[in-house]
Design an enzyme around this catalytic site. Structure first.
Site, PDB file in Angstrom:
ATOM      1  N   SER A  96       0.834  -1.206   0.000  1.00  0.00           N
ATOM      2  CA  SER A  96       0.000   0.000   0.000  1.00  0.00           C
ATOM      3  C   SER A  96       0.872   1.260   0.000  1.00  0.00           C
ATOM      4  CB  SER A  96      -0.907   0.051   1.236  1.00  0.00           C
ATOM      5  OG  SER A  96      -1.770  -1.060   1.258  1.00  0.00           O
ATOM      6  N   HIS A 141     -18.261  10.719   2.742  1.00  0.00           N
ATOM      7  CA  HIS A 141     -18.290  10.422   1.304  1.00  0.00           C
ATOM      8  C   HIS A 141     -17.168   9.450   0.943  1.00  0.00           C
ATOM      9  CE1 HIS A 141     -21.141  13.710   1.086  1.00  0.00           C
ATOM     10  NE2 HIS A 141     -20.305  14.382   1.848  1.00  0.00           N
ATOM     11  N   TRP A 167      -9.368   7.959   6.442  1.00  0.00           N
ATOM     12  CA  TRP A 167      -8.836   6.690   5.940  1.00  0.00           C
ATOM     13  C   TRP A 167      -7.694   6.894   4.962  1.00  0.00           C
ATOM     14  CZ3 TRP A 167     -10.392   3.161   8.989  1.00  0.00           C
ATOM     15  CH2 TRP A 167     -11.719   3.069   9.398  1.00  0.00           C
ATOM     16  N   ILE A 168      -6.799   7.807   5.270  1.00  0.00           N
ATOM     17  CA  ILE A 168      -5.764   8.128   4.294  1.00  0.00           C
ATOM     18  C   ILE A 168      -4.452   7.399   4.620  1.00  0.00           C
ATOM     19  CG2 ILE A 168      -4.520  10.017   3.149  1.00  0.00           C
ATOM     20  CD1 ILE A 168      -7.692   9.896   2.766  1.00  0.00           C
ATOM     21  N   LEU A 245      -6.534   6.177  -9.536  1.00  0.00           N
ATOM     22  CA  LEU A 245      -7.011   4.931  -8.929  1.00  0.00           C
ATOM     23  C   LEU A 245      -6.899   3.761  -9.901  1.00  0.00           C
ATOM     24  CD1 LEU A 245     -10.078   6.328  -6.933  1.00  0.00           C
ATOM     25  CD2 LEU A 245      -7.944   5.440  -5.982  1.00  0.00           C
ATOM     26  N   GLN A 285      -8.249 -36.198   0.941  1.00  0.00           N
ATOM     27  CA  GLN A 285      -8.942 -35.559  -0.188  1.00  0.00           C
ATOM     28  C   GLN A 285      -9.449 -34.158   0.140  1.00  0.00           C
ATOM     29  OE1 GLN A 285     -12.017 -38.148  -1.661  1.00  0.00           O
ATOM     30  NE2 GLN A 285     -10.563 -39.635  -2.462  1.00  0.00           N
ATOM     31  N   GLU A 369      -9.942   1.625  -2.498  1.00  0.00           N
ATOM     32  CA  GLU A 369      -9.802   1.797  -3.958  1.00  0.00           C
ATOM     33  C   GLU A 369     -11.023   1.248  -4.692  1.00  0.00           C
ATOM     34  OE1 GLU A 369      -6.686   2.516  -5.737  1.00  0.00           O
ATOM     35  OE2 GLU A 369      -5.327   2.673  -4.043  1.00  0.00           O
ATOM     36  N   THR A 371     -14.929  -0.389  -3.404  1.00  0.00           N
ATOM     37  CA  THR A 371     -15.273  -1.629  -2.687  1.00  0.00           C
ATOM     38  C   THR A 371     -15.588  -2.738  -3.691  1.00  0.00           C
ATOM     39  OG1 THR A 371     -17.659  -1.254  -2.634  1.00  0.00           O
ATOM     40  CG2 THR A 371     -16.380  -0.216  -0.868  1.00  0.00           C
TER      41      THR A 371
HETATM   42  P1  FAD Z   1     -19.181   3.393   1.967  1.00  0.00           P
HETATM   43  O1  FAD Z   1     -18.995   4.082   0.671  1.00  0.00           O
HETATM   44  O2  FAD Z   1     -20.002   4.063   3.011  1.00  0.00           O
HETATM   45  O3  FAD Z   1     -19.781   1.959   1.683  1.00  0.00           O
HETATM   46  C1  FAD Z   1     -20.378   1.138   2.690  1.00  0.00           C
HETATM   47  C2  FAD Z   1     -20.972  -0.084   2.005  1.00  0.00           C
HETATM   48  O4  FAD Z   1     -22.001   0.330   1.092  1.00  0.00           O
HETATM   49  C3  FAD Z   1     -19.942  -0.844   1.180  1.00  0.00           C
HETATM   50  O5  FAD Z   1     -20.156  -2.222   1.305  1.00  0.00           O
HETATM   51  C4  FAD Z   1     -20.241  -0.411  -0.253  1.00  0.00           C
HETATM   52  O6  FAD Z   1     -19.882  -1.390  -1.201  1.00  0.00           O
HETATM   53  C5  FAD Z   1     -21.740  -0.208  -0.193  1.00  0.00           C
HETATM   54  N1  FAD Z   1     -22.217   0.717  -1.223  1.00  0.00           N
HETATM   55  C6  FAD Z   1     -21.888   2.028  -1.382  1.00  0.00           C
HETATM   56  N2  FAD Z   1     -22.514   2.546  -2.470  1.00  0.00           N
HETATM   57  C7  FAD Z   1     -23.245   1.540  -3.013  1.00  0.00           C
HETATM   58  C8  FAD Z   1     -24.090   1.426  -4.156  1.00  0.00           C
HETATM   59  N3  FAD Z   1     -24.286   2.458  -5.001  1.00  0.00           N
HETATM   60  N4  FAD Z   1     -24.689   0.231  -4.397  1.00  0.00           N
HETATM   61  C9  FAD Z   1     -24.461  -0.826  -3.591  1.00  0.00           C
HETATM   62  N5  FAD Z   1     -23.680  -0.790  -2.506  1.00  0.00           N
HETATM   63  C10 FAD Z   1     -23.072   0.388  -2.220  1.00  0.00           C
HETATM   64  N6  FAD Z   1      -9.091   6.642   0.737  1.00  0.00           N
HETATM   65  C11 FAD Z   1      -8.300   7.612   0.202  1.00  0.00           C
HETATM   66  O7  FAD Z   1      -8.785   8.585  -0.362  1.00  0.00           O
HETATM   67  N7  FAD Z   1      -6.932   7.525   0.309  1.00  0.00           N
HETATM   68  C12 FAD Z   1      -6.312   6.484   0.936  1.00  0.00           C
HETATM   69  O8  FAD Z   1      -5.077   6.437   1.003  1.00  0.00           O
HETATM   70  C13 FAD Z   1      -7.135   5.453   1.529  1.00  0.00           C
HETATM   71  N8  FAD Z   1      -6.551   4.451   2.250  1.00  0.00           N
HETATM   72  C14 FAD Z   1      -7.362   3.562   2.941  1.00  0.00           C
HETATM   73  C15 FAD Z   1      -6.785   2.639   3.834  1.00  0.00           C
HETATM   74  C16 FAD Z   1      -7.584   1.778   4.574  1.00  0.00           C
HETATM   75  C17 FAD Z   1      -6.967   0.841   5.562  1.00  0.00           C
HETATM   76  C18 FAD Z   1      -8.996   1.816   4.394  1.00  0.00           C
HETATM   77  C19 FAD Z   1      -9.884   0.884   5.177  1.00  0.00           C
HETATM   78  C20 FAD Z   1      -9.567   2.719   3.520  1.00  0.00           C
HETATM   79  C21 FAD Z   1      -8.768   3.615   2.798  1.00  0.00           C
HETATM   80  N9  FAD Z   1      -9.338   4.594   1.969  1.00  0.00           N
HETATM   81  C22 FAD Z   1      -8.542   5.574   1.401  1.00  0.00           C
HETATM   82  C23 FAD Z   1     -10.801   4.744   1.901  1.00  0.00           C
HETATM   83  C24 FAD Z   1     -11.487   3.726   1.021  1.00  0.00           C
HETATM   84  O9  FAD Z   1     -11.210   3.974  -0.325  1.00  0.00           O
HETATM   85  C25 FAD Z   1     -12.981   3.752   1.372  1.00  0.00           C
HETATM   86  O10 FAD Z   1     -13.113   3.124   2.640  1.00  0.00           O
HETATM   87  C26 FAD Z   1     -13.828   3.069   0.341  1.00  0.00           C
HETATM   88  O11 FAD Z   1     -13.860   3.795  -0.856  1.00  0.00           O
HETATM   89  C27 FAD Z   1     -15.280   2.863   0.829  1.00  0.00           C
HETATM   90  O12 FAD Z   1     -15.808   4.026   1.378  1.00  0.00           O
HETATM   91  P2  FAD Z   1     -16.525   3.969   2.812  1.00  0.00           P
HETATM   92  O13 FAD Z   1     -15.601   3.294   3.764  1.00  0.00           O
HETATM   93  O14 FAD Z   1     -16.965   5.337   3.120  1.00  0.00           O
HETATM   94  O15 FAD Z   1     -17.760   3.010   2.612  1.00  0.00           O
END
Ligand code: FAD
Length: 390
Positions: A96, A141, A167-168, A245, A285, A369, A371
């Protein structure tokens, strides 16, 4: 003795150039010497092994596809993929760090930056003197970054930035942050924010059960004065962060296969040595089914990655193809880690072996990056033409 044997069931090495094999060898040796001996301890303590930043820089793992004149490696995308595979075989957190630095910090500065920005930042990011981070996600967001609220207003020769990112990766140790924020017209722009600018803080996120050896943090902007010369001049809109990304996700697709290989290799060795009911458990098996399915999935993913690498090199890969490879790689790595852990019995839950650490790490990789769900929706939209996001 070299404990790791790279699974290569379909003789894919024949598809690699000597340079690509050399790159893989050098990163593999580095992981063996500098990462494997220390990683369990740092992960258990939830500490970032900061010394890896200069080491990865020296090894050429930061910005391998960026041209040499800016400090990059000038390598092709398969070499980059192999680097990520080997790093993540060590630990997803280390991979990462390299993905963020190369694809999410150096790439936007290279692709969308001014010549002055390129010359100022890229060489120091490439050699690891400076660590960078990428701020897109916000507390409210995540999957929908277009709704971000972090924004800036014009104030003459500088802008005033307000908002917060969450979460950066790398944030608490970063000298440079590429931050995506809206201008007064509501257009997403990239800004280079530097540690030490007044009103900018990057607190560490505590209590993670995953990616424990990677430092994750917030970025908080409280009326931060950012010089206008720090705005990336050549991109507007979500295309900016999304194109970064795509590069990082490509690296993840290779990386998670590295983690899967390590789990498979560990479980395979164990299955040949562990005796129950008077024979190696690998002779039963049920255990063979697990191992056979693992090597099948690893082989399919290796082929997908190699082909995707060729398409990246030819500039023909689509973001949708990258989504498929990222999603598939995470899927198989997560299930291989879980099955491998079970083959190990009780021993599989300890830090004596790498499997449980990989398994927990992949829980982040499957979410960040884009979900798992979001990548599926990208494929769904690509094949049907219907947008199911909203
Ligand atoms: P949400 O967007 O709130 O999603 C929650 C759930 O809802 C998920 O299961 C998702 O799949 C689902 N969902 C959302 N929208 C929909 C839809 N339209 N239809 C169906 N299901 C949906 N971000 C950065 O910018 N820079 C980084 O360096 C970075 N590093 C990270 C490191 C770690 C350890 C972690 C955990 C995250 C990091 N992130 C970073 C953030 C990461 O990219 C986000 O956590 C991710 O994009 C999801 O956003 P959220 O956690 O807000 O979840």
């Amino acid at each position: 003795t070299d404990l790791f044997t790279s699974p290569d069931y379909f003789l894919l090495d024949e598809l690699l150039t000597d340079e690509q094999k050399l790159v893989r060898e050098s990163v593999r040796n580095y992981v063996k010497k500098e990462i494997s001996p220390i990683i369990e301890d740092f992960a258990q303590k939830a500490e970032f092994p900061e010394q890896v930043v200069l080491q990865l820089g020296e090894l050429g793992c930061f910005g391998p596809t960026i041209p040499v004149e800016y400090g990059g490696g000038g390598l092709d995308y398969i070499s980059y993929g192999l680097m990520m595979q080997e790093l993540e075989r060590g630990d997803s957190g280390i991979r990462s760090t390299a993905s963020v630095q190369g694809s999410l910090v150096m790439y936007p500065i290279y692709e969308y930056g001014s010549e002055d920005q390129r010359r100022k930042y890229l060489p120091k990011l490439a050699n690891g003197e400076w660590l960078g981070c990428f701020g897109l996600t916000e507390p409210d967001h995540g999957s929908d970054p277009g709704s971000m609220t972090t924004h800036f207003t014009d104030a003459g020769d500088h802008v005033i930035l307000n908002g917060a990112k969450m979460w950066i990766s790398n944030a608490p140790y970063a000298k440079v942050a590429v931050v995506w924020a809206k201008d007064e017209q509501g257009e997403v722009r990239g800004l280079i924010v530097e540690r030490g600018m007044k009103g900018f803080t990057a607190p560490l996120t505590h209590n993670k059960w995953s990616l424990r050896a990677s430092a994750t943090g917030e970025l908080v902007f409280d009326n931060v004065k950012v010089p206008k010369e720090n705005i990336l001049p050549n991109v507007k809109g979500l295309k900016g962060p999304l194109s970064c990304l795509t590069r990082a996700r490509y690296g993840i697709a290779w990386g998670v296969v590295g983690a899967a290989m390590d789990c498979y290799d560990t479980a395979l060795r164990y299955s040949k040595e562990r005796i129950q009911f008077d024979k190696p458990i690998g002779g039963f098996q049920l255990q063979q089914k697990k191992l056979a399915e693992m090597i099948t999935e690893i082989t399919k993913a290796q082929l997908l990655n190699w082909r995707l690498g060729v398409l990246m090199n030819d500039e023909k890969a689509t973001p949708q193809q990258v989504s498929m490879a990222k999603r598939n790689g995470c899927e198989i790595a997560a299930s291989i880690a879980r099955e491998a852990r079970q083959i190990m019995g009780g021993a599989g839950i300890t830090g004596e072996y790498s499997i449980m650490r990989h398994m927990m790490n992949i829980e982040s990789v499957i979410t960040y990056e884009g979900t798992h769900d979001i990548h599926l929706l990208i494929t769904g939209m690509d094949v049907t033409g219907f947008n199911a996001f909203k």
